[in-house]
Write a protein that holds these residues in place. Structure first.
Motif, short mmCIF file in Angstrom:
data_model
loop_
_atom_site.label_atom_id
_atom_site.label_comp_id
_atom_site.label_asym_id
_atom_site.label_seq_id
_atom_site.Cartn_x
_atom_site.Cartn_y
_atom_site.Cartn_z
N GLN A 113 -3.81 -3.97 0.07
CA GLN A 113 -3.54 -5.39 0.65
C GLN A 113 -4.64 -6.19 0.49
O GLN A 113 -4.36 -7.43 0.21
CB GLN A 113 -2.94 -5.19 1.97
CG GLN A 113 -2.41 -6.70 2.51
CD GLN A 113 -2.25 -6.43 3.97
OE1 GLN A 113 -2.42 -5.44 4.86
NE2 GLN A 113 -1.23 -7.60 4.11
N ILE A 114 -5.93 -5.76 0.64
CA ILE A 114 -6.84 -6.93 0.93
C ILE A 114 -7.83 -6.90 -0.34
O ILE A 114 -8.00 -8.16 -1.00
CB ILE A 114 -7.89 -6.36 1.85
CG1 ILE A 114 -7.11 -6.30 3.36
CG2 ILE A 114 -9.05 -7.18 1.96
CD1 ILE A 114 -6.57 -7.37 3.76
N TYR A 115 -8.09 -5.67 -1.03
CA TYR A 115 -8.86 -5.78 -2.42
C TYR A 115 -8.18 -6.19 -3.64
O TYR A 115 -8.79 -6.38 -4.70
CB TYR A 115 -9.35 -4.31 -2.64
CG TYR A 115 -10.23 -3.81 -1.62
CD1 TYR A 115 -11.23 -4.63 -0.98
CD2 TYR A 115 -10.41 -2.68 -0.79
CE1 TYR A 115 -12.26 -4.44 -0.08
CE2 TYR A 115 -11.21 -2.36 -0.02
CZ TYR A 115 -12.23 -3.08 0.39
OH TYR A 115 -13.18 -2.70 1.57
N CYS A 116 -6.77 -6.23 -3.44
CA CYS A 116 -6.10 -6.77 -4.60
C CYS A 116 -6.08 -8.21 -4.71
O CYS A 116 -5.80 -8.81 -5.74
CB CYS A 116 -4.33 -6.30 -4.43
SG CYS A 116 -3.50 -7.40 -3.19
N ILE A 117 -6.66 -9.03 -3.77
CA ILE A 117 -6.58 -10.55 -3.70
C ILE A 117 -7.53 -10.89 -4.96
O ILE A 117 -8.83 -10.37 -5.01
CB ILE A 117 -7.05 -10.98 -2.48
CG1 ILE A 117 -6.14 -10.64 -0.96
CG2 ILE A 117 -7.07 -12.58 -2.49
CD1 ILE A 117 -4.84 -10.80 -1.41
N GLU A 127 0.83 -1.36 -0.05
CA GLU A 127 0.05 0.18 -0.10
C GLU A 127 0.82 1.48 -0.07
O GLU A 127 0.66 2.35 -0.98
CB GLU A 127 -0.87 0.14 1.14
CG GLU A 127 -1.84 -1.35 1.01
CD GLU A 127 -3.12 -1.21 2.15
OE1 GLU A 127 -3.61 0.27 2.52
OE2 GLU A 127 -3.82 -2.00 2.65
N GLU A 128 1.71 1.48 0.90
CA GLU A 128 2.71 2.47 1.03
C GLU A 128 3.59 2.55 -0.15
O GLU A 128 3.62 3.75 -0.82
CB GLU A 128 3.52 2.25 1.95
CG GLU A 128 4.65 3.57 2.61
CD GLU A 128 5.26 3.26 3.59
OE1 GLU A 128 6.54 3.86 3.56
OE2 GLU A 128 4.81 2.74 4.65
N MET A 129 4.09 1.35 -0.83
CA MET A 129 5.04 1.58 -1.96
C MET A 129 4.56 1.82 -3.30
O MET A 129 4.92 2.60 -4.14
CB MET A 129 5.79 0.31 -1.93
CG MET A 129 6.87 0.31 -0.76
SD MET A 129 7.71 -1.47 -0.76
CE MET A 129 8.63 -1.22 -2.15
N VAL A 130 3.42 1.06 -3.47
CA VAL A 130 2.63 1.03 -4.98
C VAL A 130 1.19 1.44 -4.96
O VAL A 130 0.78 1.47 -5.94
CB VAL A 130 3.00 -0.11 -5.49
CG1 VAL A 130 4.50 -0.45 -6.02
CG2 VAL A 130 2.50 -1.22 -5.03
N GLY A 131 0.96 1.89 -3.82
CA GLY A 131 -0.53 2.28 -3.73
C GLY A 131 -1.63 1.29 -4.13
O GLY A 131 -2.79 1.49 -4.41
N ARG A 164 0.53 2.64 -11.73
CA ARG A 164 -0.81 2.97 -10.80
C ARG A 164 -1.46 3.85 -11.41
O ARG A 164 -0.99 5.06 -11.67
CB ARG A 164 0.12 3.36 -9.25
CG ARG A 164 -0.85 3.83 -8.66
CD ARG A 164 -0.32 4.04 -7.12
NE ARG A 164 0.61 5.29 -7.43
CZ ARG A 164 1.52 5.68 -6.35
NH1 ARG A 164 1.64 4.91 -5.09
NH2 ARG A 164 2.21 6.59 -6.34
N LYS A 165 -2.67 3.71 -11.86
CA LYS A 165 -3.73 4.63 -12.62
C LYS A 165 -4.53 5.44 -11.56
O LYS A 165 -4.89 4.81 -10.82
CB LYS A 165 -4.57 3.84 -13.55
CG LYS A 165 -3.57 2.88 -14.58
CD LYS A 165 -4.41 2.36 -15.68
CE LYS A 165 -3.77 1.67 -16.83
NZ LYS A 165 -3.05 0.75 -16.20
N LYS A 166 -4.68 6.66 -12.07
CA LYS A 166 -5.71 7.66 -11.23
C LYS A 166 -6.40 8.28 -12.04
O LYS A 166 -5.90 8.83 -13.09
CB LYS A 166 -4.59 8.51 -10.45
CG LYS A 166 -5.64 9.27 -9.54
CD LYS A 166 -4.64 10.32 -8.75
CE LYS A 166 -5.24 11.20 -7.97
NZ LYS A 166 -4.68 12.15 -7.23
#
Length: 278
Positions: free
Chosen positions: A193-197, A186-190, A235-237
């Motif tokens: 941790q949970i929702y990426c599973i 989360e800190e490094m690449v945004g 990392r898209k925004k």
């Protein structure tokens, strides 16, 4: 057949078990639940613990991306099993892939030891040696033996560690879906941790780098090597309806593979670059 498993340890001097994949039972007879919270050294041969402690200290002190040591691990029924233990240092964790070693002459053992940053062998009498053919091997061993202890009296690390994150990927899916992510993602690449599973790793790879990452993953699965690669993490925004930004993060990673999953450990190697997506 070569049996293998994944284990995760904390970065303390005791290297306590935080996780073990189910296949550890096939390899060593222990269930994952029996080992959680236990020091990793409980599964090692008494004559080899001093050498393993030196390697562990060196891995933590120098933050090794990949090292491998061959040693005896204690089976639950009391006998010892020779294993190749591949360690990836990841900020405050040690992520390992472990392989039963049927023969020092096996092709897979040779591939692993020659693709790691450093490779060690512990002899039955506890003697430690580097197994590569570099002329500096003896001086490297002396350097290892002279390493300062990386923990203080309270078992805390004495130096700030480089931020890194770890992913475990589904090796049986062509999409290499994420099944575990360490909190530093989360800190490094945004990445949450949970929702990426369940997401495919390729969703986070810059489009121009997808083919090389896919190729490296397939090589790691089929050849049993420890693969090293560099690629751009995307990392898209979305800023407005017609205005999107993509931040490219230059990543260096190592990948190793077991039957229970692919392990990827990554670090940032350059400042992020933000571009506009038309």
């Amino acid at each position: 057949m070569e049996i293998n498993f994944i284990a995760i340890y904390d970065g303390s001097a005791d290297a306590n078990f935080l996780f073990a994949s189910d296949s550890i039972k096939d390899c060593l007879g222990w269930s994952p639940e029996e080992l959680l919270g236990q020091p990793g050294y409980i599964l090692t041969h008494p004559e080899e613990r001093e050498a393993l402690a030196l390697i562990h200290s060196n891995n933590v002190k120098d933050e090794r991306m990949s090292s491998i040591v061959s040693y005896r691990a204690r089976h639950k029924d009391g006998h010892y099993v020779m294993i190749d233990n591949v360690i990836h240092f990841c900020y405050n964790l040690l992520i390992s892939t472990n392989f039963t070693l049927l023969s020092n002459d096996s092709i897979k053992h040779f591939m692993r030891t020659n693709s790691a940053d450093e490779s060690y062998l512990i002899h039955p009498d506890g003697a430690l040696r580097l197994t590569d053919n570099r002329s500096s091997s003896q001086s490297n061993i002396k350097h290892l033996l002279s390493k300062a202890y990386p923990w203080n009296v309270n078992a805390n690390l004495t130096n700030m560690q480089e931020p890194r994150f770890c992913l475990v990927l589904n090796r049986y899916s062509v999409h290499a879906n994420i099944v575990f992510a360490s909190s530093m993602c989360e800190e490094m690449v945004g990445m949450n941790q949970i929702y990426c599973i369940g997401d495919s790793i390729y969703q986070y790879v810059a489009e121009k780098d997808v083919d090389i990452v896919r190729h490296k993953i397939e090589i790691t699965k089929t050849k049993g090597v420890i693969s090293k690669l560099r690629f751009n993490w995307s990392r898209k925004k979305k800023k407005t309806t017609n205005d999107n930004e993509e931040t490219l993060l230059n990543i260096e990673a190592v990948i190793s593979c077991t039957h229970d999953g692919l392990v990827l450990v990554a670090r940032l190697i350059a400042p992020p670059k933000t571009i506009r997506i038309d």
